[in-house]
Design a protein around this motif. Structure first.
Motif, short mmCIF file in Angstrom:
data_model
loop_
_atom_site.label_atom_id
_atom_site.label_comp_id
_atom_site.label_asym_id
_atom_site.label_seq_id
_atom_site.Cartn_x
_atom_site.Cartn_y
_atom_site.Cartn_z
N UNK A 90 0.81 -1.22 0.00
CA UNK A 90 0.00 0.00 0.00
C UNK A 90 0.84 1.27 0.00
N UNK A 115 -16.67 6.22 -7.42
CA UNK A 115 -16.06 5.87 -6.13
C UNK A 115 -14.90 4.89 -6.31
N UNK A 168 -10.95 5.90 -5.48
CA UNK A 168 -10.51 5.15 -4.29
C UNK A 168 -9.06 5.46 -3.88
N UNK A 169 -8.11 5.39 -4.80
CA UNK A 169 -6.72 5.65 -4.39
C UNK A 169 -6.53 7.06 -3.85
N UNK A 209 -8.80 8.83 -2.25
CA UNK A 209 -9.38 8.89 -0.91
C UNK A 209 -8.48 8.19 0.11
N UNK A 210 -7.85 7.08 -0.33
CA UNK A 210 -6.93 6.39 0.58
C UNK A 210 -5.73 7.30 0.90
N UNK A 252 -5.93 10.39 1.13
CA UNK A 252 -6.50 11.56 1.80
C UNK A 252 -6.28 12.86 1.04
N UNK A 254 -8.74 3.76 -12.52
CA UNK A 254 -8.52 3.67 -11.08
C UNK A 254 -7.04 3.50 -10.77
N UNK A 310 -5.35 -2.91 -1.30
CA UNK A 310 -4.00 -2.69 -0.77
C UNK A 310 -3.11 -2.05 -1.83
N UNK A 324 -3.95 -0.16 -4.14
CA UNK A 324 -4.33 1.24 -4.39
C UNK A 324 -4.13 2.11 -3.15
N UNK A 325 -3.48 1.56 -2.14
CA UNK A 325 -3.06 2.41 -1.03
C UNK A 325 -3.83 2.26 0.27
N UNK A 375 -8.22 0.29 6.66
CA UNK A 375 -9.05 0.79 5.55
C UNK A 375 -9.59 -0.36 4.71
#
Lengths: 361, 302
Positions: free
Chosen positions: A73, A94, A98-99, A101-102, A104, A146, B205, B207-208, B213
């Motif tokens: 990650x 969404x 996703x990446x 939002x992960x 932030x 994505x 995972x 994708x971060x 999460x």
């Protein structure tokens, strides 16, 4: 500095060596393909770059920094999975964001980049749809968007076109080439489909049993395979046992038992007495009735053994005087005629002096 | 796999033959008694149990239809209170089961395939012994002379607190209800979690997403159908439970099930018992409907 460098990577599963001391260098902006039959270790390499597997030995350097201790990650490497692995409970928008939002990102930034990403893969009106409402090609584009939205330094594609039907796959190949050119991100593509590899890649590494057999540009790989495995794995090829003998002038010459000399460029390092095969692609072999083949350096008389009509082309198998079968590809330029030459007919077979390669034993 | 094969074989039977027996069963033992109960709830109780006649020659005798029982139910808050208490009890049972079952189901679903079946067998093992035996066992474990209660009271004594009695308390009811219903939560959760595509977690995972999460963004939302199914399987029977509060609860710990049982066996007031049963059914249906709506929203992708 190379974008990605694999240094002596080895990965074992029990007694099985999946990846055996592999070293590769991938340049920035390159579309690089790992090609090989299933179980050759190409997917294991991809999973090691992504961070899902760890090498037993060796280093994986991304822009010169070893990735091995970094969890998946945290790597600036994203993957397009074979099954796409789209989140079924999230909408297209969404999924793609996703990446971000992960990581932030700010909401406004996410919105802006999502909009760009959707346009880039031509999914403008589909942001609110769920993955199961999309076609296979659209799902593929969501997976691409994505994986690209957070601008990874490396994009990994794991057999990403395998799930599409033939027509769509061809369209997606063109799209993939354009997309890669547009975003300029380094792509590492894993496939067992040689046609795909040839069409997409800047360079291809052919793998077999955990080892890299050859790394080259598609045309060179196809035209000058380094060994029998590569020659056989990529495209169709006829292999005729041959040996290198000494000519009257003391030069090297290639001889096939029962046929005589074959004129072909012999690579350096091949010495008199070497045994191996003469390998030639069907489209390099010409067949005809008489005169038009006479000017070719290599020409023989043969007999049509069988023919395979494929629509655009017909594949003729011709039996040469020494009993070997050679394949010749003939485009069907005259509509409505499947059979230019009859099975059993006598025929001339020939090829240019620079066609074919000699492959060492 | 096995189930699918069985299913495809059964489709060769005509539809009525497949759906007929359960339909007949439900008609005879659920639909018809249900209708009888609705009628019974609008009548007067008979003198020695049963129902008063519909028509009587003596006008002094209670007869005919009435809404008296419903008025009675709402006239005294104590009945509504029992309903609320039962609801809270069932909800608490459901939540405790969920919190306990989720990690367990996840653990089993992520175990190697070989050991999953054994682990599931262990989960349903309590079913192999009689339900009442399990309850009596808890009575012994929680009893005032048992080691557990003694130990707790010694510890409480050290800290200067008054001794407690575990048995015949809401605590005893709760712990036993959780014991009884836990497998009903584990089963649907496991069935759901086991189906999750591991590639989705890899993708997250990749994708971060970190472990936390990955759970909250992928596993948990995808398991919502399993959560709702398990919760329904626990909540619905739990709210009507009467054996556990009867045997392990104190006087104040009775639930709707006990109330209904008392109307039929104790007070012999069949109409009021029917009314309570109908109101319970309506309350449960309301909850199920709400859950179905909620899960419909969560399970939009299914």
């Amino acid at each position: 500095m190379a974008r990605l460098e694999l240094r002596n990577i080895t990965r074992r599963f029990g007694d099985f060596v999946a990846v055996d001391d592999v070293s590769l260098t991938i340049e920035s902006g390159e579309f690089f393909t790992l090609l090989g039959p299933s179980g050759c270790g190409k997917t294991t390499i991809l999973r090691m770059i992504a961070g899902f597997e760890f090498p037993d030995a060796g280093q994986i350097l991304l822009d010169g920094i070893d990735l091995v201790g970094t969890p998946a990650e945290k790597r600036p490497v994203h993957t397009v999975f074979q099954s796409y692995a789209l989140f079924p409970h999230l909408t297209v928008g969404e999924n793609i964001s996703f990446p971000l939002r992960m990581a932030r990102h700010a909401a406004a930034d996410i919105r802006q980049r999502l909009k760009e990403a959707l346009e880039q893969v031509r999914l403008g009106g589909k942001a609110g749809k769920y993955p199961h409402e999309l076609s296979g090609g659209e799902q593929q584009r969501v997976a691409l968007a994505r994986a690209l939205i957070n601008r990874p330094r490396l994009l990994l594609l794991d057999e990403s076109l395998a799930a599409l039907d033939a027509k769509l796959r061809e369209e997606m190949q063109v799209e993939l080439i354009n997309l890669q050119r547009e975003v300029g991100i380094t792509f590492v593509f894993v496939t067992h489909a040689q046609v795909e590899a040839l069409a997409l890649s800047h360079r291809i590494a052919v793998m077999n049993q955990g080892k890299v057999e050859q790394v080259d540009e598609p045309a060179r790989l196809y035209g000058f395979p380094r060994n029998r495995f590569v020659a056989d794995f990529i495209g169709q090829i006829t292999m005729i046992p041959a040996q290198v003998e000494e000519s009257a002038h003391g030069h090297r010459r290639l001889v096939v038992d029962g046929l005589g000399e074959i004129v072909t460029p012999l690579p350096q390092g091949v010495v008199i007495g070497d045994k191996g095969v003469f390998a030639i692609r069907p489209e390099q072999v010409r067949i005809g009735v008489q005169a038009e083949l006479a000017e070719l350096k290599n020409h023989f008389t043969g007999e049509v053994h069988s023919l395979l009509y494929q629509g655009d082309v017909s594949v003729y198998r011709v039996r040469l005087p020494n009993g070997t079968m050679i394949e010749a590809l003939l485009p069907n330029s005259a509509p409505g005629r499947a059979e230019l030459f009859k099975v059993g007919a006598e025929i001339k077979v020939g090829w240019r002096h620079d066609a074919g390669v000699f492959l060492h034993e | 796999m096995n189930d699918e094969r069985k299913l495809s074989r059964s489709t060769r039977f005509p539809r009525w033959l497949v759906s007929g027996p359960p339909l007949l069963f439900l008609l005879l033992l659920v639909a018809i008694p249900g209708v009888i109960m609705v009628f019974a709830s609008f009548r007067y109780p008979g003198e020695f149990g049963g129902l008063a006649p519909l028509a009587a020659s003596d006008p002094q005798t209670l007869h005919g239809f009435t809404t008296e029982t419903y008025r009675f139910f709402f006239s005294d808050f104590i009945y509504v209170e029992v309903f609320i208490k039962s609801f809270v009890m069932a909800l608490a049972t459901t939540l405790i089961c969920l919190v306990m079952a989720y990690p367990l189901a996840l653990l089993i679903a992520r175990s190697p395939k070989r050991s999953r079946n054994l682990m599931m067998l262990l989960v349903i093992l309590p079913f192999t012994s009689n339900f009442l035996i399990g309850i009596y066992a808890w009575m012994i474990i929680l009893g005032p002379q048992a080691a557990l209660n003694q130990l707790i009271n010694i510890l409480l004594g050290i800290f200067g607190a008054a001794p407690v009695q575990l048995l015949f308390s809401p605590f005893a009811v709760m712990i036993t209800m959780v014991y009884v219903y836990l497998p009903f939560m584990v089963l649907p959760l496991y069935t759901n979690l086991e189906k999750h595509d591991p590639a989705l977690l890899d993708a997250a995972q990749d994708l971060g997403a970190n472990a936390w999460q990955r759970f909250w963004r992928v596993t948990f939302p995808l398991s919502q159908p399993g959560i709702f199914a398990g919760s329904a399987l626990v909540f619905i029977p739990a709210i009507g439970m009467f054996a556990v509060p009867e045997l392990l609860g104190g006087i104040g710990d009775i639930m709707i099930g006990n109330l209904i049982k008392d109307q039929f066996l104790g007070t012999r007031d069949w109409p009021f018992g029917s009314t309570l049963a109908i109101l319970l059914t309506l309350a449960v249906l309301l909850v199920v409907w709400l859950v179905a709506k909620l899960s419909g929203r969560g399970g939009r992708y299914a």
